[in-house]
Scaffold this active site. Structure first.
Site, PDB file in Angstrom:
ATOM      1  NE  ARG A 183      28.255  46.126  48.697  1.00 52.22           N
ATOM      2  CZ  ARG A 183      27.137  46.224  48.209  1.00 52.22           C
ATOM      3  NH1 ARG A 183      26.868  46.545  47.268  1.00 52.22           N
ATOM      4  NH2 ARG A 183      26.159  46.075  49.178  1.00 52.22           N
ATOM      5  CG  ASP A 471      20.485  47.689  50.628  1.00 56.83           C
ATOM      6  OD1 ASP A 471      20.069  48.691  49.916  1.00 56.83           O
ATOM      7  OD2 ASP A 471      21.226  47.031  50.021  1.00 56.83           O
TER       8      ASP A 471
END
Length: 555
Positions: A183, A471
């Site tokens: 990603r 996150d």
């Protein structure tokens, strides 16, 4: 100061500015550390220069479109399914490319950053897929960005190992590694340790997306193909089919540049923004030659709802983050539409990540985490998802069991059509949850936001906080909720107004009671939190300003 400069086919290493090559090029201004030269080769930098010359301008156009769209929503124009692309949605004949080799079965994917220890743990985990995350789970320090590329380079060639400061050795222990899906950073992020100088001589920070993708693809595409897999990517933060088309053009150019077949690259798009939820089919269509599926990026999606509707009145105010579950109306509508859309077009539908994580020192916490994750994955598998995410190896068995119960020996359930699902624009925007904001919820948001930022500033992008995996996306929810609650004059359930002064008091209490240690960044984290949660202006992303202020490490 030595700088590395590249244009297609050239590299100059020189402290003399007048010796710089002419034409489009990449200038490396970040400090060079061990093995960075293996990634920042003349040929790789030339490829990055090509990518930027062709696509950097279009990237800026797409970011301008985002600003315009946010302005329109903020001023009362709700998103809707597009009239100009209705023919794409009504055409029942087209399908996406689907799974590439090694992606047919994705029932459990483990996510995580790309430092060497986490890379080895992910590859040893037994998951079907590893989402190698250079985005929300990675703090984009220069060391992390290039170190992640080195980790991936070594892992793909099965030559990775790591010894911790305590002397613990980590090596690959499995013969059949998960398929790697990398990603890259979203279109909105830049890489300030690389400067792109275009054909006119104008200089700009490199795109984080093109940097992460370009370096990984250049060094690893052929090795991945030779291993029986391929160069696969998760695409983050997309907001429109035009952004998907830009990625598709990047892929097509890169395949041609590398001399590999068109369609070798496979991408899975995270549907994690509100505008993208209204363009799922169009996004699949634009990427159809390279598309494997869509993912329900739940945490960023909640953040996107808050960000776009933060000034639209009390009816768009969400309660405590813990009460915004996957079963509330707007989240239910979004995930059901995603499964239906994917299976209609032959694409995988991949579920999101439950934030609960186990604690090997606390069996009660672990049991609760497994119970929560099992329930979440049971719902996803029952709804038709083909796979899901977990954030910890100890959750893989629980998640796999729920998908095994539905899939059996089948690799996926793409053939399951959800013709029973009809989702309207009003349902996607039905954010009424029916719960109150509490003092505990407010304090949790301050605590999570500051503690995560402290971790991020030390270069750790995925942090276990109060038995939840946090996150950048979950931190965005925390800070944006506080901003919205203040500006919409929200009161907690005890009748007390949420004000800047109240949040400052909570922040002061936190800083006076949190466990401090040598090298901690709590004071800096509190300053960043004030900037993104308490100022009058609302920064679009909390990491953008903090990156420029704290993480840029120039030679």
């Amino acid at each position: 100061m030595n700088t590395l400069l590249a244009e297609p086919g050239t590299l100059t290493t020189s402290p003399i500015r007048t010796q710089q090559p002419t034409g489009p090029r990449i200038e490396v201004t970040g400090r060079m550390h061990d093995r960075f030269d293996e990634i920042l080769t003349p040929e790789a930098l030339a490829f990055l220069a090509d990518l930027h010359q062709r696509f950097a301008g279009r990237r800026h156009d797409r970011l301008a479109d985002r600003m315009r769209r946010r302005f329109e929503i903020g001023n009362g124009r709700d998103p809707k399914f597009r009239d100009d692309t209705a023919s794409i949605r009504s055409d029942a004949t087209w399908r996406v490319a689907g799974a590439g080799p090694g992606l047919e079965d994705r029932r459990v994917e483990i996510t995580g950053p790309t430092d060497r220890k986490m890379t080895i743990n992910a590859l040893n985990s037994g998951a079907k897929v590893w989402l190698a995350d250079q985005e929300d789970a990675t703090s984009p320090t220069w060391a992390n960005v290039l170190g992640g590329q080195i980790s991936l380079f070594d892992a793909i060639r099965r030559q990775i190992d790591f010894t911790s400061p305590e002397g613990k050795a980590y090596t690959l222990t499995t013969g059949d590694m998960p398929t790697i899906v990398m990603r890259p950073r979203g279109w909105h992020l830049v890489e300030k340790h690389l400067t792109f100088i275009d054909s006119s001589g104008a200089a700009m920070a490199a795109s984080g997306s093109l940097t992460d993708f370009g370096l990984y693809f250049f060094h690893n595409a052929q090795a991945l193909i030779d291993s029986g897999r391929g160069p696969y990517f998760y695409l983050a933060k997309l907001e429109s089919s035009e952004e998907a088309r830009l990625w598709d053009d990047v892929f097509s150019f890169s395949e041609q540049h590398a001399g590999i077949a068109h369609g070798t690259i496979r991408a899975t798009v995270l549907i994690e923004t509100l505008p993208a939820a209204f363009e799922m089919e169009e996004i699949l269509y634009e990427l159809r030659d390279h598309c494997a599926g869509l993912n329900a990026g739940r945490w960023d999606y909640i953040f996107s709802i808050i960000k776009n509707y933060r000034g639209r009145g009390a009816r768009f105010v969400l309660p405590d983050r813990s009460d915004v579950t996957m079963t509330v109306p707007f989240m239910r509508a979004y995930t059901e539409l995603l499964v239906k859309t994917c299976h209609k077009r032959g694409a995988h539908a991949i579920g999101g990540m439950s934030a609960f994580i186990p604690n090997r020192r606390d069996p009660e916490v672990t049991a609760r985490a497994i119970e929560k994750v099992s329930a979440d994955k049971k719902r996803e598998a029952g709804d038709g998802f083909d796979g899901t995410w977990v954030a910890h190896p100890d959750l893989i068995d629980a998640a796999r069991a729920e998908f095994d119960a539905i899939l059996g020996d089948r690799p996926n359930q793409v053939d399951r059509q959800r013709d029973d699902v009809e989702v309207t624009a009003a349902q996607l925007l039905d954010v009424h949850v029916g719960r109150a904001v509490t003092d505990a919820g407010l304090r949790d948001n301050v605590s999570i936001g500051v503690r995560y930022l402290e971790s991020w500033l030390r270069g750790i992008g995925a942090a276990a906080i109060d038995n939840l995996m946090e996150d950048a996306a979950t931190a965005e929810i925390s800070r944006s909720q506080i901003w919205q609650w203040i500006h919409q004059d929200v009161r907690t359930d005890d009748g007390a107004p949420i004000t800047r002064d109240r949040v400052e008091r909570i922040l002061s209490d936190l800083l006076s009671t949190v466990e401090r240690f040598d090298g901690d960044r709590f004071d800096d984290a509190a300053d960043v939190f004030r900037e993104v949660a308490l100022k009058e202006e609302f920064p679009t992303f909390l990491t953008v300003g903090a990156y420029s202020r704290f993480l840029v490490d120039l030679a």
